[in-house]
Scaffold this motif. Structure first.
Motif, PDB file in Angstrom:
ATOM      1  N   MET A   1      -8.016  -0.805  -0.189  1.00 55.83           N
ATOM      2  CA  MET A   1      -7.197   0.396  -0.036  1.00 55.83           C
ATOM      3  C   MET A   1      -5.741   0.042  -0.311  1.00 55.83           C
ATOM      4  O   MET A   1      -5.283  -1.038   0.077  1.00 55.83           O
ATOM      5  CB  MET A   1      -7.325   0.957   1.381  1.00 55.83           C
ATOM      6  N   VAL A   2      -5.029   0.946  -0.988  1.00 57.13           N
ATOM      7  CA  VAL A   2      -3.615   0.713  -1.283  1.00 57.13           C
ATOM      8  C   VAL A   2      -2.777   1.915  -0.875  1.00 57.13           C
ATOM      9  O   VAL A   2      -3.242   3.055  -0.904  1.00 57.13           O
ATOM     10  CB  VAL A   2      -3.370   0.389  -2.774  1.00 57.13           C
ATOM     11  N   ASN A   3      -1.548   1.628  -0.494  1.00 59.09           N
ATOM     12  CA  ASN A   3      -0.511   2.620  -0.245  1.00 59.09           C
ATOM     13  C   ASN A   3       0.484   2.398  -1.369  1.00 59.09           C
ATOM     14  O   ASN A   3       1.089   1.331  -1.463  1.00 59.09           O
ATOM     15  CB  ASN A   3       0.114   2.378   1.128  1.00 59.09           C
ATOM     16  N   PHE A   4       0.652   3.384  -2.240  1.00 62.37           N
ATOM     17  CA  PHE A   4       1.456   3.196  -3.443  1.00 62.37           C
ATOM     18  C   PHE A   4       2.065   4.505  -3.909  1.00 62.37           C
ATOM     19  O   PHE A   4       1.679   5.581  -3.451  1.00 62.37           O
ATOM     20  CB  PHE A   4       0.606   2.601  -4.568  1.00 62.37           C
ATOM     21  N   ALA A   5       2.981   4.397  -4.839  1.00 61.60           N
ATOM     22  CA  ALA A   5       3.557   5.574  -5.493  1.00 61.60           C
ATOM     23  C   ALA A   5       3.909   5.190  -6.922  1.00 61.60           C
ATOM     24  O   ALA A   5       4.381   4.077  -7.171  1.00 61.60           O
ATOM     25  CB  ALA A   5       4.803   6.057  -4.762  1.00 61.60           C
ATOM     26  N   THR A   6       3.658   6.104  -7.853  1.00 61.04           N
ATOM     27  CA  THR A   6       4.027   5.870  -9.246  1.00 61.04           C
ATOM     28  C   THR A   6       4.910   7.014  -9.733  1.00 61.04           C
ATOM     29  O   THR A   6       4.854   8.117  -9.205  1.00 61.04           O
ATOM     30  CB  THR A   6       2.794   5.793 -10.182  1.00 61.04           C
ATOM     31  N   GLY A   7       5.685   6.720 -10.760  1.00 60.80           N
ATOM     32  CA  GLY A   7       6.431   7.770 -11.441  1.00 60.80           C
ATOM     33  C   GLY A   7       5.481   8.537 -12.335  1.00 60.80           C
ATOM     34  O   GLY A   7       4.302   8.197 -12.469  1.00 60.80           O
TER      35      GLY A   7
ATOM     36  N   LEU B   1      -0.901   1.887 -11.711  1.00 61.63           N
ATOM     37  CA  LEU B   1      -1.194   0.637 -11.017  1.00 61.63           C
ATOM     38  C   LEU B   1      -2.646   0.270 -11.285  1.00 61.63           C
ATOM     39  O   LEU B   1      -3.527   1.127 -11.186  1.00 61.63           O
ATOM     40  CB  LEU B   1      -0.961   0.837  -9.513  1.00 61.63           C
ATOM     41  N   ARG B   2      -2.880  -0.985 -11.663  1.00 58.78           N
ATOM     42  CA  ARG B   2      -4.240  -1.501 -11.849  1.00 58.78           C
ATOM     43  C   ARG B   2      -4.344  -2.822 -11.103  1.00 58.78           C
ATOM     44  O   ARG B   2      -3.360  -3.545 -10.964  1.00 58.78           O
ATOM     45  CB  ARG B   2      -4.564  -1.719 -13.326  1.00 58.78           C
ATOM     46  N   VAL B   3      -5.551  -3.139 -10.633  1.00 56.69           N
ATOM     47  CA  VAL B   3      -5.769  -4.353  -9.852  1.00 56.69           C
ATOM     48  C   VAL B   3      -6.920  -5.152 -10.450  1.00 56.69           C
ATOM     49  O   VAL B   3      -7.967  -4.587 -10.786  1.00 56.69           O
ATOM     50  CB  VAL B   3      -6.100  -4.023  -8.373  1.00 56.69           C
ATOM     51  N   GLU B   4      -6.706  -6.456 -10.553  1.00 55.50           N
ATOM     52  CA  GLU B   4      -7.759  -7.389 -10.972  1.00 55.50           C
ATOM     53  C   GLU B   4      -8.022  -8.323  -9.801  1.00 55.50           C
ATOM     54  O   GLU B   4      -7.081  -8.811  -9.173  1.00 55.50           O
ATOM     55  CB  GLU B   4      -7.290  -8.191 -12.180  1.00 55.50           C
ATOM     56  N   ILE B   5      -9.289  -8.566  -9.510  1.00 57.69           N
ATOM     57  CA  ILE B   5      -9.643  -9.553  -8.495  1.00 57.69           C
ATOM     58  C   ILE B   5     -10.090 -10.817  -9.216  1.00 57.69           C
ATOM     59  O   ILE B   5     -10.933 -10.763 -10.119  1.00 57.69           O
ATOM     60  CB  ILE B   5     -10.742  -9.039  -7.549  1.00 57.69           C
ATOM     61  N   GLN B   6      -9.501 -11.924  -8.806  1.00 56.00           N
ATOM     62  CA  GLN B   6      -9.740 -13.206  -9.470  1.00 56.00           C
ATOM     63  C   GLN B   6     -10.316 -14.236  -8.505  1.00 56.00           C
ATOM     64  O   GLN B   6     -10.145 -14.128  -7.295  1.00 56.00           O
ATOM     65  CB  GLN B   6      -8.428 -13.766 -10.017  1.00 56.00           C
ATOM     66  N   ARG B   7     -10.954 -15.243  -9.085  1.00 61.30           N
ATOM     67  CA  ARG B   7     -11.349 -16.432  -8.320  1.00 61.30           C
ATOM     68  C   ARG B   7     -10.066 -17.192  -7.973  1.00 61.30           C
ATOM     69  O   ARG B   7      -9.019 -16.954  -8.576  1.00 61.30           O
ATOM     70  CB  ARG B   7     -12.266 -17.305  -9.160  1.00 61.30           C
ATOM     71  N   PRO B   8     -10.127 -18.133  -7.036  1.00 59.41           N
ATOM     72  CA  PRO B   8      -8.921 -18.891  -6.685  1.00 59.41           C
ATOM     73  C   PRO B   8      -8.268 -19.612  -7.865  1.00 59.41           C
ATOM     74  O   PRO B   8      -7.059 -19.831  -7.867  1.00 59.41           O
ATOM     75  CB  PRO B   8      -9.417 -19.887  -5.639  1.00 59.41           C
TER      76      PRO B   8
ATOM     77  N   ASP C   1       6.340   1.399 -13.528  1.00 57.17           N
ATOM     78  CA  ASP C   1       7.041   2.451 -12.801  1.00 57.17           C
ATOM     79  C   ASP C   1       6.279   2.798 -11.525  1.00 57.17           C
ATOM     80  O   ASP C   1       5.919   3.951 -11.279  1.00 57.17           O
ATOM     81  CB  ASP C   1       7.220   3.692 -13.686  1.00 57.17           C
ATOM     82  N   ALA C   2       5.985   1.751 -10.727  1.00 58.65           N
ATOM     83  CA  ALA C   2       5.174   1.933  -9.523  1.00 58.65           C
ATOM     84  C   ALA C   2       5.710   1.069  -8.386  1.00 58.65           C
ATOM     85  O   ALA C   2       6.338   0.036  -8.615  1.00 58.65           O
ATOM     86  CB  ALA C   2       3.722   1.564  -9.818  1.00 58.65           C
ATOM     87  N   ASP C   3       5.439   1.505  -7.168  1.00 57.93           N
ATOM     88  CA  ASP C   3       5.764   0.756  -5.964  1.00 57.93           C
ATOM     89  C   ASP C   3       4.489   0.576  -5.159  1.00 57.93           C
ATOM     90  O   ASP C   3       3.735   1.543  -4.961  1.00 57.93           O
ATOM     91  CB  ASP C   3       6.788   1.505  -5.107  1.00 57.93           C
ATOM     92  N   LEU C   4       4.256  -0.646  -4.676  1.00 52.71           N
ATOM     93  CA  LEU C   4       3.118  -0.948  -3.815  1.00 52.71           C
ATOM     94  C   LEU C   4       3.675  -1.256  -2.438  1.00 52.71           C
ATOM     95  O   LEU C   4       4.498  -2.158  -2.286  1.00 52.71           O
ATOM     96  CB  LEU C   4       2.337  -2.140  -4.371  1.00 52.71           C
ATOM     97  N   TYR C   5       3.231  -0.505  -1.436  1.00 50.98           N
ATOM     98  CA  TYR C   5       3.769  -0.664  -0.091  1.00 50.98           C
ATOM     99  C   TYR C   5       2.846  -1.463   0.818  1.00 50.98           C
ATOM    100  O   TYR C   5       3.322  -2.193   1.679  1.00 50.98           O
ATOM    101  CB  TYR C   5       4.033   0.704   0.533  1.00 50.98           C
ATOM    102  N   ALA C   6       1.543  -1.296   0.670  1.00 55.69           N
ATOM    103  CA  ALA C   6       0.599  -1.995   1.547  1.00 55.69           C
ATOM    104  C   ALA C   6      -0.768  -2.026   0.896  1.00 55.69           C
ATOM    105  O   ALA C   6      -1.090  -1.218   0.020  1.00 55.69           O
ATOM    106  CB  ALA C   6       0.513  -1.285   2.893  1.00 55.69           C
ATOM    107  N   LEU C   7      -1.593  -2.977   1.348  1.00 55.53           N
ATOM    108  CA  LEU C   7      -2.979  -3.059   0.902  1.00 55.53           C
ATOM    109  C   LEU C   7      -3.829  -3.529   2.064  1.00 55.53           C
ATOM    110  O   LEU C   7      -3.338  -4.177   2.978  1.00 55.53           O
ATOM    111  CB  LEU C   7      -3.130  -3.987  -0.299  1.00 55.53           C
ATOM    112  N   GLN C   8      -5.115  -3.172   2.018  1.00 58.23           N
ATOM    113  CA  GLN C   8      -6.018  -3.559   3.080  1.00 58.23           C
ATOM    114  C   GLN C   8      -7.443  -3.580   2.536  1.00 58.23           C
ATOM    115  O   GLN C   8      -7.880  -2.640   1.862  1.00 58.23           O
ATOM    116  CB  GLN C   8      -5.938  -2.568   4.248  1.00 58.23           C
ATOM    117  N   PHE C   9      -8.187  -4.652   2.871  1.00 65.32           N
ATOM    118  CA  PHE C   9      -9.608  -4.693   2.550  1.00 65.32           C
ATOM    119  C   PHE C   9     -10.354  -4.047   3.704  1.00 65.32           C
ATOM    120  O   PHE C   9     -10.087  -4.316   4.864  1.00 65.32           O
ATOM    121  CB  PHE C   9     -10.095  -6.139   2.378  1.00 65.32           C
ATOM    122  N   ARG C  10     -11.310  -3.189   3.382  1.00 63.44           N
ATOM    123  CA  ARG C  10     -12.154  -2.558   4.411  1.00 63.44           C
ATOM    124  C   ARG C  10     -13.603  -2.780   4.078  1.00 63.44           C
ATOM    125  O   ARG C  10     -14.009  -2.776   2.982  1.00 63.44           O
ATOM    126  CB  ARG C  10     -11.908  -1.066   4.466  1.00 63.44           C
TER     127      ARG C  10
END
Length: 78
Positions: A2-8, A13-20, A69-78
């Motif tokens: 889950m993300v808390n964000f805002a874009t113009g 906003l896009r997210v990639e999950i990676q291995r370590p 043109d985006a701001d990310l304020y918080a994220l959480q795994f659920r």
């Protein structure tokens, strides 16, 4: 994820999950990410195959955020 964000108006906003080691995890690569647009305090990040990240529970991961043109304020795994 889950993300808390805002874009113009022209942002996103896009997210990639990676291995370590920085390699994208299949199904969660940047090319499979659905661009998030808008202003939301609680939105599930999505990929082409959905938003369920439970298969990754207990594994160390890295997150790569690509924003325009985006701001990310918080994220959480659920």
């Amino acid at each position: 994820l889950m993300v808390n964000f805002a874009t113009g108006a022209a942002g996103g906003l896009r997210v990639e999950i990676q291995r370590p080691d920085g390699q994208p995890i299949p199904g969660f690569a940047l090319g499979e990410a659905v661009e998030q647009i808008g202003d939301d305090i609680e939105r599930a990040v999505r990929w082409q195959n959905g938003s369920d990240v439970s298969a990754l529970a207990g594994q160390p991961v890295r997150l790569r955020f690509v924003m325009k043109d985006a701001d990310l304020y918080a994220l959480q795994f659920r």
